[in-house]
Design an enzyme around this catalytic site. Structure first.
Site, PDB file in Angstrom:
ATOM      1  N   GLN A 199       0.769  -1.248   0.101  1.00 40.05           N
ATOM      2  CA  GLN A 199      -0.103   0.128   0.122  1.00 40.05           C
ATOM      3  C   GLN A 199       0.765   1.342   0.081  1.00 40.05           C
ATOM      4  O   GLN A 199       1.947   1.255   0.554  1.00 40.05           O
ATOM      5  CB  GLN A 199      -0.938   0.102   1.092  1.00 40.05           C
ATOM      6  CG  GLN A 199      -2.122   0.791   1.221  1.00 40.05           C
ATOM      7  CD  GLN A 199      -3.414   0.411   2.018  1.00 40.05           C
ATOM      8  OE1 GLN A 199      -3.273  -0.617   2.576  1.00 40.05           O
ATOM      9  NE2 GLN A 199      -4.045   1.302   2.388  1.00 40.05           N
TER      10      GLN A 199
ATOM     11  N   SER B 233       4.013  -6.459   2.748  1.00 42.38           N
ATOM     12  CA  SER B 233       2.744  -6.408   3.414  1.00 42.38           C
ATOM     13  C   SER B 233       1.646  -6.994   2.437  1.00 42.38           C
ATOM     14  O   SER B 233       1.661  -8.207   2.063  1.00 42.38           O
ATOM     15  CB  SER B 233       2.383  -4.862   3.963  1.00 42.38           C
ATOM     16  OG  SER B 233       1.082  -5.192   4.770  1.00 42.38           O
ATOM     17  N   LEU B 234       0.636  -6.512   1.958  1.00 42.35           N
ATOM     18  CA  LEU B 234      -0.333  -6.817   1.121  1.00 42.35           C
ATOM     19  C   LEU B 234       0.364  -7.495   0.000  1.00 42.35           C
ATOM     20  O   LEU B 234      -0.514  -8.262  -0.757  1.00 42.35           O
ATOM     21  CB  LEU B 234      -1.454  -5.871   0.792  1.00 42.35           C
ATOM     22  CG  LEU B 234      -1.167  -4.950  -0.529  1.00 42.35           C
ATOM     23  CD1 LEU B 234      -1.564  -5.538  -1.791  1.00 42.35           C
ATOM     24  CD2 LEU B 234      -1.722  -3.567  -0.366  1.00 42.35           C
TER      25      LEU B 234
ATOM     26  N   ARG C  25      -9.180  -8.350   4.520  1.00 37.69           N
ATOM     27  CA  ARG C  25      -8.183  -7.692   5.086  1.00 37.69           C
ATOM     28  C   ARG C  25      -8.307  -6.328   5.321  1.00 37.69           C
ATOM     29  O   ARG C  25      -8.048  -5.841   6.397  1.00 37.69           O
ATOM     30  CB  ARG C  25      -7.009  -8.237   4.436  1.00 37.69           C
ATOM     31  CG  ARG C  25      -5.662  -7.897   5.243  1.00 37.69           C
ATOM     32  CD  ARG C  25      -4.495  -8.340   4.384  1.00 37.69           C
ATOM     33  NE  ARG C  25      -3.009  -8.114   5.053  1.00 37.69           N
ATOM     34  CZ  ARG C  25      -2.244  -7.037   4.986  1.00 37.69           C
ATOM     35  NH1 ARG C  25      -2.685  -6.082   3.943  1.00 37.69           N
ATOM     36  NH2 ARG C  25      -1.040  -7.117   5.357  1.00 37.69           N
TER      37      ARG C  25
ATOM     38  N   HIS D 236       0.208  -3.398  11.399  1.00 36.40           N
ATOM     39  CA  HIS D 236       1.442  -4.089  11.882  1.00 36.40           C
ATOM     40  C   HIS D 236       1.580  -3.906  13.336  1.00 36.40           C
ATOM     41  O   HIS D 236       2.957  -3.616  13.546  1.00 36.40           O
ATOM     42  CB  HIS D 236       2.459  -3.985  10.786  1.00 36.40           C
ATOM     43  CG  HIS D 236       2.249  -4.355   9.476  1.00 36.40           C
ATOM     44  ND1 HIS D 236       1.860  -5.791   8.968  1.00 36.40           N
ATOM     45  CD2 HIS D 236       2.113  -3.828   8.194  1.00 36.40           C
ATOM     46  CE1 HIS D 236       1.657  -6.108   7.784  1.00 36.40           C
ATOM     47  NE2 HIS D 236       1.963  -4.575   7.263  1.00 36.40           N
TER      48      HIS D 236
ATOM     49  N   GLN E  89       1.392 -11.980   9.981  1.00 37.83           N
ATOM     50  CA  GLN E  89       1.774 -10.440   9.594  1.00 37.83           C
ATOM     51  C   GLN E  89       0.820  -9.415   9.790  1.00 37.83           C
ATOM     52  O   GLN E  89       1.214  -8.208   9.997  1.00 37.83           O
ATOM     53  CB  GLN E  89       1.715 -10.720   7.877  1.00 37.83           C
ATOM     54  CG  GLN E  89       2.338  -9.576   7.157  1.00 37.83           C
ATOM     55  CD  GLN E  89       1.578  -9.556   5.757  1.00 37.83           C
ATOM     56  OE1 GLN E  89       0.269  -9.255   5.920  1.00 37.83           O
ATOM     57  NE2 GLN E  89       2.272  -9.625   4.858  1.00 37.83           N
TER      58      GLN E  89
END
Length: 313
Positions: free
Chosen positions: A10, A94-95, A119, A203, A252
């Site tokens: 992102q 991440s994503l 998510r 996170h 994660q």
């Protein structure tokens, strides 16, 4: 000369991304159609036409970035590139880890889109608006940032969320604690401290409710052993075991994105070139700051596709 593919997270989104891929490659256009069908809405129109403020919403940006990455993968594959034979590892920020996993066959594109929508919504819902925060800390040793987080948190939550490399760390947690930690980092000599315009404290331990949502969501999809090993954000180790991968995806949500260590791992394990597949070139810039011996490339446009095909053979 081994190659790894990385997939952006992102912040790399931009209105219009992936449109030239969809126009140039029918296989790429089909990816956007698959994502639209999976979500039951015309996300492609939002990706290509905006408005930017809607595209930036976490629940939209996450599946949108995955769609662009997979559109680039399908363009490469349509021209004869075999990921299984040409790419040693994949990883995503991440994503982007979901994009990497979909590219390697762990889940279908449709399931990846639905998982990322879940998510994004779960992360947004985990903490009331305004109660969490994130800040980028530039040019301060990790131990000093850790110490600032501990001092500021007290009975609250503040932790390192991203170790991006190149002297860039991101902290996340309760707003008051993050603001205090940011102030302490400035006092400790950070070159720059920047409060980030984000919608939730990603996170961090505050995302625990979202982690439980993802545990249930991942249990409900078909998972396959990826045909290219995936290097996890939280463990910085490759895996092809579906259950282990799903467990790491749950971890994660609240865990640290260890991107500096990931790039270092690639260098230590024979990777000579990293391609960033999808929107933007954020990861390429980070990689150059972490390990200048690793060459970088981007695959986000039809011209990039042709250049990568020529280089990879």
């Amino acid at each position: 000369m081994a190659v790894a593919f990385t997939f952006p997270g992102q912040g790399s989104q931009a209105v219009g991304m992936g449109k030239d891929l969809a126009d140039a490659f029918p296989e790429s256009r089909k990816i956007f159609e698959e994502v639209d069908d999976a979500l039951g809405e015309n996300l492609s129109k939002l990706i290509w036409e905006g408005p930017e403020e809607r595209l930036t919403l976490t629940a939209n940006a996450q599946p949108a970035l995955m769609a662009v990455s997979l559109a680039a993968i399908r363009a490469l594959e349509s021209r004869g590139l075999s990921l299984k034979h040409k790419v040693a590892y994949v990883a995503g920020h991440s994503l982007g880890e979901y994009s990497a996993l979909a590219a390697a066959g762990f889940v279908s594109v449709a399931d990846a889109a639905r998982l990322l929508r879940i998510r994004g919504n779960a992360m947004q819902a985990a903490v009331p608006a305004g109660e969490g925060a994130m800040a980028a800390i530039i040019g301060l040793e990790q131990a000093d940032v850790e110490a600032a987080c501990v001092e500021a948190a007290k009975d609250s939550i503040c932790q390192i969320a991203n170790d991006n490399g190149g002297g860039q760390l991101v902290i996340s947690g309760a707003r008051a604690a993050v603001e205090q930690a940011a102030k302490l980092c400035t006092e400790k000599g950070a070159k720059r401290v920047l409060m980030l315009q984000v919608s939730a404290p990603f996170h961090s331990a505050l995302m625990a409710p979202a982690a439980e949502v993802m545990r249930e969501a991942l249990a409900g999809v078909t998972k396959n052993a990826p045909f290219v090993p995936v290097v996890s954000n939280v463990s910085v180790t490759p895996s092809s075991d579906p259950d282990a991968i799903a467990h790491r995806l749950v971890e994660q949500v609240t865990g640290r994105v260890r991107w500096r260590e990931t790039v270092e791992w690639f260098g230590a394990n024979g990777i000579a070139t990293l391609y960033e597949v999808g929107a933007g070139k954020v990861l390429s810039g980070l990689a150059r700051r972490i390990n200048r011996d690793i060459a970088t490339g981007a695959v986000g446009t039809p011209a990039d596709v042709e250049a990568a095909l020529a280089a990879l053979g």
